[in-house]
Design a protein around this motif. Structure first.
Motif, mmCIF file in Angstrom:
data_model
loop_
_atom_site.group_PDB
_atom_site.id
_atom_site.type_symbol
_atom_site.label_atom_id
_atom_site.label_comp_id
_atom_site.label_asym_id
_atom_site.label_seq_id
_atom_site.Cartn_x
_atom_site.Cartn_y
_atom_site.Cartn_z
ATOM 1 N N GLU A 45 49.377 -7.960 -2.040
ATOM 2 C CA GLU A 45 49.492 -6.513 -2.219
ATOM 3 C C GLU A 45 49.440 -6.187 -3.705
ATOM 4 N N ARG A 46 48.695 -5.155 -4.058
ATOM 5 C CA ARG A 46 48.427 -4.866 -5.470
ATOM 6 C C ARG A 46 49.443 -3.978 -6.190
ATOM 7 N N PRO A 47 50.236 -3.121 -5.506
ATOM 8 C CA PRO A 47 51.095 -2.210 -6.265
ATOM 9 C C PRO A 47 51.961 -2.879 -7.324
ATOM 10 N N ASN A 48 52.543 -4.035 -6.999
ATOM 11 C CA ASN A 48 53.441 -4.664 -7.964
ATOM 12 C C ASN A 48 52.718 -5.279 -9.165
ATOM 13 N N LYS A 51 53.678 -2.810 -11.422
ATOM 14 C CA LYS A 51 55.080 -2.406 -11.315
ATOM 15 C C LYS A 51 55.985 -3.629 -11.514
ATOM 16 N N GLY A 52 56.656 -4.055 -10.449
ATOM 17 C CA GLY A 52 57.684 -5.084 -10.585
ATOM 18 C C GLY A 52 57.181 -6.418 -11.089
ATOM 19 N N TYR A 53 56.016 -6.871 -10.612
ATOM 20 C CA TYR A 53 55.530 -8.179 -11.062
ATOM 21 C C TYR A 53 55.167 -8.138 -12.534
ATOM 22 N N LEU A 54 54.508 -7.063 -12.962
ATOM 23 C CA LEU A 54 54.164 -6.937 -14.375
ATOM 24 C C LEU A 54 55.414 -6.840 -15.234
ATOM 25 N N ALA A 55 56.435 -6.145 -14.729
ATOM 26 C CA ALA A 55 57.676 -5.972 -15.485
ATOM 27 C C ALA A 55 58.569 -7.200 -15.446
ATOM 28 N N ARG A 60 56.505 -13.916 -7.805
ATOM 29 C CA ARG A 60 55.107 -14.050 -7.399
ATOM 30 C C ARG A 60 54.976 -14.183 -5.884
ATOM 31 N N ASP A 61 55.848 -14.964 -5.263
ATOM 32 C CA ASP A 61 55.743 -15.197 -3.823
ATOM 33 C C ASP A 61 55.893 -13.921 -3.006
ATOM 34 N N ASP A 62 56.543 -12.911 -3.580
ATOM 35 C CA ASP A 62 56.752 -11.661 -2.852
ATOM 36 C C ASP A 62 55.494 -10.811 -2.757
ATOM 37 N N LEU A 63 54.444 -11.163 -3.494
ATOM 38 C CA LEU A 63 53.229 -10.360 -3.507
ATOM 39 C C LEU A 63 52.370 -10.564 -2.267
ATOM 40 N N LEU A 134 45.384 -10.327 -9.461
ATOM 41 C CA LEU A 134 46.616 -11.026 -9.787
ATOM 42 C C LEU A 134 46.528 -11.708 -11.145
ATOM 43 N N HIS A 135 45.403 -12.354 -11.428
ATOM 44 C CA HIS A 135 45.301 -13.032 -12.725
ATOM 45 C C HIS A 135 45.237 -12.031 -13.871
ATOM 46 N N ASP A 136 44.754 -10.792 -13.616
ATOM 47 C CA ASP A 136 44.802 -9.749 -14.649
ATOM 48 C C ASP A 136 46.247 -9.435 -15.005
ATOM 49 N N SER A 137 47.092 -9.295 -13.981
ATOM 50 C CA SER A 137 48.494 -8.964 -14.208
ATOM 51 C C SER A 137 49.215 -10.099 -14.922
ATOM 52 N N GLU A 138 48.914 -11.339 -14.558
ATOM 53 C CA GLU A 138 49.547 -12.490 -15.212
ATOM 54 C C GLU A 138 49.157 -12.560 -16.688
ATOM 55 N N ARG A 139 47.885 -12.333 -16.956
ATOM 56 C CA ARG A 139 47.413 -12.363 -18.345
ATOM 57 C C ARG A 139 48.028 -11.223 -19.154
ATOM 58 N N LEU A 140 48.090 -10.036 -18.548
ATOM 59 C CA LEU A 140 48.651 -8.887 -19.252
ATOM 60 C C LEU A 140 50.150 -9.060 -19.461
ATOM 61 N N ARG A 141 50.848 -9.612 -18.485
ATOM 62 C CA ARG A 141 52.295 -9.807 -18.639
ATOM 63 C C ARG A 141 52.581 -10.743 -19.812
#
Length: 419
Positions: A45-48, A51-55, A60-63, A134-141
Motif C-alpha cells: 500500500e502506497r499511502p505510508n 506518511k508513516g514509513y517516510l517519517a 516496513r512489514d506493515d506496508l 517503495l525504493h523511492d521512499s527508502e531512498r528519500l528517507r
C-alpha cells in the motif's frame, strides 16, 4: 484446486491488483489468477510511503497487502519484476519483458499512475527525488535523515498532498524546508483557495517556507549533487535535495497501444471504463488510478488517484470480471496526516464546480469540518480535520444530493445525521 478452465490476468501488482486477486478467489473463481508487476516487491500500500514509513513510524512489514506465503496458499501466481510490454487483444495474449506470453479470458488493468517529471536543466541530478515506489521512499528517507543531521535544506517542487506530507516528514527529521508552488496557496487545484491558507499556516508554524506564484526553471548542482534551485521570478533557493511533487499521470501506454479507449484530459485521462469498470473491450477491465470511470452519482467520468479507490475498485472489477452485476458508485475518499493534523476528504468538488465553502467548528484550533456546496445547496464534498467518526455521515450527505441550509450545516449543535 485450480482447474485452469479459465485464466484471469491482472496487470499491476499494487493494492487494486492484489485486492482484485483476493476477491476472485473469495467469489469462488477456480481458474488461474496471474498477478503481473514490474516491481520485485509483492503488492504493498502506497499511502505510508509519504506518511508513516517516510517519517520512520511505520515498520516496513506493515506496508504489504498480504504476507508473501498468502499468494501461494490461495494459488495466485505472482509474476514480479517483469513488466508487461504488449497486449494482443485479438489473441487475448499479454507479452512480458522476459519473453513470457500469458493468454487470458479476462484481463484487468491496475497499472496505477506515475509521477509527472520536471523538465528543467539539472532535473537529472542525483539529489532530485520522486516518490511513487517503495525504493523511492527508502531512498528519500535516508536523504531526509542526512539533511536533519547536517542542518541540510530540502526544496519541494509543488504544494500538493505529496509535497505537504513530505514537508512534514522532513521537518520531523530537522531538515530546513522550502516549497515552491505556482499557485497562490497549497492544494489550490484540489481544495480551492478557501482552505489553502489553513495548510500554509499549518506548515509555516512548523518552520516551512513557501514561495508562491513561482515555478522552478533550473536546478544547479556540482559533481552530480544539488546546490540550489532557480525560479522564474529570479530567486535562488539553496538546497541539498529536491523532491518533485507536481502530480501523476495514469499509466495507459500499454492500453493505448492495444487500441483501448482512453478518456480525455478533462476527464483525468485514464482507461475509459463504464460504471462496471469494463473497457471498450468486453474482456478487459480497469480499476484504481488508471481507470476513468463513469460515476453514476456525479454524472461524469472521474479518475481518482487515492488509496480507497484502489481498495474498493479492485474488488468491484473482480466481481465484474466474473459477470456479477456491478455499479461502482463509491463516494471518493482520501486521508492525510501532517504533524498533529489528521483529515479525511469525501466527495468531489474541483475548483469552479462549487459555489461556496461552509465551515463547522474552529479552524483556528484545527478542529473543523469544511463543506463544499453547489449553488443549489447540495453538498458536493466534505473534509473533516481532527474531527472523527463523521466521514460516513458526510458521505451520506454527498450521496443524498439534497439541498442543505448552510446555516444548519455550519451549526455544530445540529447533528449531521439530521441534515
Amino acid at each position: 484446486m485450480v482447474d485452469a478452465h479459465e485464466t484471469h490476468v491482472i496487470v499491476g501488482a499494487g493494492l487494486a491488483g492484489a485486492k482484485a486477486a483476493e476477491t476472485l478467489r473469495a467469489e469462488g473463481f477456480t481458474g488461474r489468477v496471474i498477478l503481473v508487476g514490474e516491481e520485485r516487491e509483492p503488492p504493498y500500500e502506497r499511502p505510508n510511503l509519504s506518511k508513516g514509513y517516510l517519517a520512520g513510524s511505520t515498520p516496513r512489514d506493515d506496508l504489504f497487502v498480504h504476507e508473501s506465503p498468502w499468494y501461494a496458499a490461495h494459488e495466485i501466481e505472482l509474476r514480479l519484476g517483469s513488466p508487461a510490454t504488449r497486449l494482443d487483444r485479438e489473441a487475448r495474449a499479454l507479452h512480458l519483458g522476459d519473453g513470457t506470453v500469458l493468454t487470458y479470458d479476462r484481463l484487468l488493468f491496475a497499472t496505477g499512475s506515475a509521477p509527472r517529471t520536471l523538465d528543467v536543466p539539472g532535473a537529472e541530478l542525483g539529489g532530485v527525488h520522486y516518490l511513487r515506489k517503495l525504493h523511492d521512499s527508502e531512498r528519500l528517507r535516508a536523504a531526509l535523515q542526512t539533511l536533519g543531521r547536517e542542518n541540510g535544506r530540502l526544496l519541494l517542487v509543488g504544494a500538493g498532498w505529496i509535497g505537504l506530507e513530505v514537508a512534514a516528514a522532513a521537518r520531523g527529521y530537522g531538515a530546513e524546508v522550502t516549497v515552491v508552488e505556482p499557485q497562490p496557496t497549497p492544494l489550490f487545484g484540489v481544495l480551492g483557495p478557501e482552505l489553502g491558507g489553513f495548510f500554509a499556516h499549518l506548515h509555516e508554524d512548523r518552520g516551512v517556507r513557501f514561495h508562491f506564484g513561482a515555478s522552478v526553471t533550473a536546478i544547479e548542482g556540482e559533481d552530480g549533487m544539488v546546490l540550489a534551485a532557480h525560479t522564474d521570478d529570479g530567486d535562488e533557493h539553496p538546497a541539498h535535495a529536491v523532491v518533485v511533487g507536481i502530480g501523476a499521470a495514469p499509466q495507459t501506454a500499454l492500453a493505448q497501444a492495444a487500441g483501448l479507449a482512453v478518456a480525455g484530459p478533462e476527464e483525468g485521462g485514464g482507461i475509459a471504463v463504464d460504471a462496471a469498470l469494463r473497457s471498450s473491450d468486453p474482456a478487459v477491465f480497469a480499476a484504481g488510478d488508471v481507470a476513468s470511470a463513469e460515476h453514476p452519482l456525479f454524472g461524469r467520468r472521474l479518475r481518482v488517484e487515492h488509496w480507497a479507490n484502489a481498495l474498493n475498485g479492485g474488488p468491484a472489477a473482480a466481481r465484474s470480471m466474473l459477470g456479477r452485476p456491478v455499479v461502482y458508485d463509491r463516494v471518493p475518499y482520501f486521508f492525510s496526516d501532517q504533524y498533529d493534523v489528521g483529515l479525511e476528504y469525501s466527495g468531489h468538488a474541483a475548483p469552479g464546480s462549487y459555489d461556496h465553502v461552509v465551515l463547522r467548528g474552529d479552524a483556528g484550533k484545527r478542529e473543523f469540518i469544511a463543506f463544499w456546496q453547489g449553488a443549489d445547496g447540495r453538498v458536493l464534498a466534505g473534509m473533516n480535520v481532527n474531527v472523527w467518526d463523521v466521514a460516513g455521515a458526510i458521505q451520506q450527505l454527498v450521496r443524498s444530493g439534497r439541498p442543505v441550509d448552510p446555516d444548519r450545516l455550519a451549526d455544530p449543535s445540529v447533528p449531521l445525521a439530521e441534515l
